[in-house]
Design an enzyme around this catalytic site. Structure first.
Site, PDB file in Angstrom:
ATOM      1  N   HIS A 261       0.837  -1.207   0.000  1.00  0.00           N
ATOM      2  CA  HIS A 261       0.000   0.000   0.000  1.00  0.00           C
ATOM      3  C   HIS A 261       0.876   1.264   0.000  1.00  0.00           C
ATOM      4  CE1 HIS A 261      -3.658   2.360   1.292  1.00  0.00           C
ATOM      5  NE2 HIS A 261      -2.715   3.152   1.765  1.00  0.00           N
ATOM      6  N   GLU A 262       1.801   1.310   0.924  1.00  0.00           N
ATOM      7  CA  GLU A 262       2.639   2.509   1.026  1.00  0.00           C
ATOM      8  C   GLU A 262       3.545   2.649  -0.199  1.00  0.00           C
ATOM      9  OE1 GLU A 262       1.652   4.601   3.148  1.00  0.00           O
ATOM     10  OE2 GLU A 262       0.478   3.209   4.387  1.00  0.00           O
ATOM     11  N   HIS A 265       1.732   4.632  -2.730  1.00  0.00           N
ATOM     12  CA  HIS A 265       1.861   6.079  -2.478  1.00  0.00           C
ATOM     13  C   HIS A 265       3.250   6.571  -2.920  1.00  0.00           C
ATOM     14  CE1 HIS A 265      -1.830   6.919  -0.292  1.00  0.00           C
ATOM     15  NE2 HIS A 265      -1.619   5.969   0.585  1.00  0.00           N
ATOM     16  N   GLU A 291      -4.668   8.054  -2.652  1.00  0.00           N
ATOM     17  CA  GLU A 291      -5.161   6.782  -2.130  1.00  0.00           C
ATOM     18  C   GLU A 291      -5.492   5.806  -3.276  1.00  0.00           C
ATOM     19  OE1 GLU A 291      -4.744   6.155   0.929  1.00  0.00           O
ATOM     20  OE2 GLU A 291      -5.975   4.403   1.370  1.00  0.00           O
TER      21      GLU A 291
HETATM   22 MG    MG Z   1      -3.031   5.371   2.241  1.00  0.00          MG
END
Ligand code: MG
Length: 488
Positions: A261-262, A265, A291
């Site tokens: 997830h990170e 980003h 996001e």
């Molecule tokens: Mg996030």
């Protein structure tokens, strides 16, 4: 700085903006340090430093107001120049419209309120936090009034976190999601697997995460990963992007998918056009767009069968008592189980948690309900959407820190991220083949070309229109989920 002829006044503004950029850079690094390596007692002085830095930043931004106002009158500004003026205008507008004393009050009531929120959550009661929540809601309503809005006061708050987002957008998104996804929830999908309950060796898990970073081709001379309780990403500069992950010792998918997830980003931050560095648009377009990148990598790529096959040899670094197959891991990574806690929710039930918070925030900011009604409305909506009911406050409306922090209007960006990830899924042809063959670079290139390189030059809605010819259409997310869960 930028390699073409820029309007003289905008050039002047950018020169002055460098000071603000330096302040933001310093604040970013100090914030990262708080979450990672700062000794606990450093917190007091750090808090004071932040208050001063914020004030200096506000002064610096307001000092640009007359220049920005002048620049707005210029005709024929190009997209980049317009973007610079637009982003600055948003910051100036906030500082001009919301008086300093309101911000000071909000900071005070949220920093104290967060302490009492923790106490109440621990004791599973709604007592000491009550007057604080009341104040936090009141101040948010005042901020909405000060900022001004069309149609609905909550629009003013939504726009703070996601430029241009409004109640109608979210109503139509949740209308699609809450009507179409329950059919999938009725299916008999796998809801548990023994891997959930197994302890893992932290060093082995670190190895897994490191190998995943290599697979994603994260540039280690411009990127690093550390450990924190709540994983996050921070772009200090285009060439200094940092993420954190977590190790809880059990249920390793939480660590693995935090990392992915990170990385989503981080890949965004790393691919913003270098020429935008040091300008107001050298950042992501919005929370929702940001996001969408993390969700796209975490869920749509990371939880796909093809990706699980791709990392199967990496997962072998984790030694359990028995061997697990690709299919075991795939099922374990994609369990579906309505749960009370948002952060533990799966891909399918997650958006219902946000729908619930959106309903409550929308009504409370619009004076349709009283604060005292929040706990019962929470439980009612939980029952309606996920057919489960919290036993107390701690696993109900006190579970997230967002309200104690004063962030009314933030939750919807989570679902918006999923919706935008769905749009990207729809527009990327042959995604499965690309993942299967390990060609993740071409996926990155696509995202860079459509989203990342532009930074914040375009407002989120304009960017979607321009790059995908789409609005916030939730149908693709639903289509993606149906395609996926009909096969499990
Ligand atoms: Mg996030």
């Amino acid at each position: 700085m930028l390699n073409y002829h820029m309007n003289k006044l905008v050039e002047e503004i950018l020169k002055k903006y460098k000071r603000i950029w330096a302040l933001k850079y310093a604040s970013g690094l100090l914030g990262w340090d708080i979450e990672t390596y700062m000794p606990p007692k450093g917190a007091n002085a750090r808090g004071e430093v932040f208050a001063h830095l914020d004030l200096i930043q506000k002064q610096e931004i307001l000092s640009l107001a007359s220049f920005v106002e002048e620049a707005e009158k210029i005709e024929n500004l190009d997209d980049l120049e317009k973007g610079i003026i637009r982003v600055l205008n948003r910051e100036i507008r906030f500082y001009k419209k919301v008086p300093e004393e309101i911000i000071v009050k909000l900071n005070k009531v949220t920093s104290e309120g967060t302490i009492y929120w923790r106490i109440d959550r621990k004791k599973d009661e709604f007592n000491s936090f009550k007057p604080y929540l009341q104040r936090i809601i009141e101040i948010n309503k005042i901020i909405a009034e000060k900022l001004g809005y069309e149609k609905h006061p909550y629009n003013a708050l939504l726009d703070l976190y996601e430029e241009g987002l409004n109640v109608e957008d979210m109503n139509s998104i949740f209308n699609v999601i809450t009507h179409k996804l329950p059919i999938l929830l009725e299916k008999d999908l796998p809801s548990s697997h023994e891997l959930e309950h197994l302890k893992y060796n932290e060093d082995e898990m670190k190895k897994v995460n490191e190998e995943v970073l290599k697979l994603l081709n994260m540039p280690f001379d411009r990127f690093r990963m550390d450990i924190s309780t709540h994983p996050f990403t921070i772009g200090i500069s285009v060439d200094d992007v940092r993420i954190t992950t977590r190790y809880e010792g059990i249920d390793f998918k939480r660590s693995l998918y935090s990392t992915i997830h990170e990385c989503g980003h981080a890949i965004y931050n790393l691919n913003i056009d270098k020429n935008l560095e040091g300008t107001p648009v050298g950042i992501g377009a919005s929370s929702g767009i940001h996001e969408s990148q993390s969700r796209f990598w975490e869920n749509i790529i990371g939880r796909s069968k093809e990706f699980v096959e791709l990392i199967y040899h990496i997962l072998k670094n984790l030694r359990f008592e028995k061997n697990y197959t690709i299919s075991d891991f795939y099922i374990y990574f994609n369990l579906v189980k309505p749960s009370l806690i948002r952060v533990d929710a799966d891909e399918l039930t997650y958006n219902f948690h946000i729908a619930l918070r959106f309903e409550i925030e929308k009504r409370i900011i619009n004076d349709e309900i009283e604060m005292d009604e929040i706990p019962s409305l929470w439980n009612e909506l939980m029952e309606k959407y996920l057919k489960i009911r919290p036993k107390g406050y701690a696993d109900g409306f006190l579970q997230d820190m967002h309200w104690s922090k004063g962030w009314f209007g933030y939750f919807p960006t989570y679902t918006l991220g999923n919706v935008i990830a769905g749009i990207i899924w729809k527009s990327f042809k042959n995604l499965k083949n690309k993942v299967q063959s390990g060609d993740l670079e071409s996926i990155k290139e696509f995202l860079k070309d459509k989203i990342h390189k532009y930074g914040a030059i375009y407002a989120p809605k304009d960017l979607l229109k321009r790059s995908f010819n789409e609005t916030y259409n939730a149908e693709y997310l639903v289509e993606y989920l149906f395609e996926k869960y009909n096969l499990i």
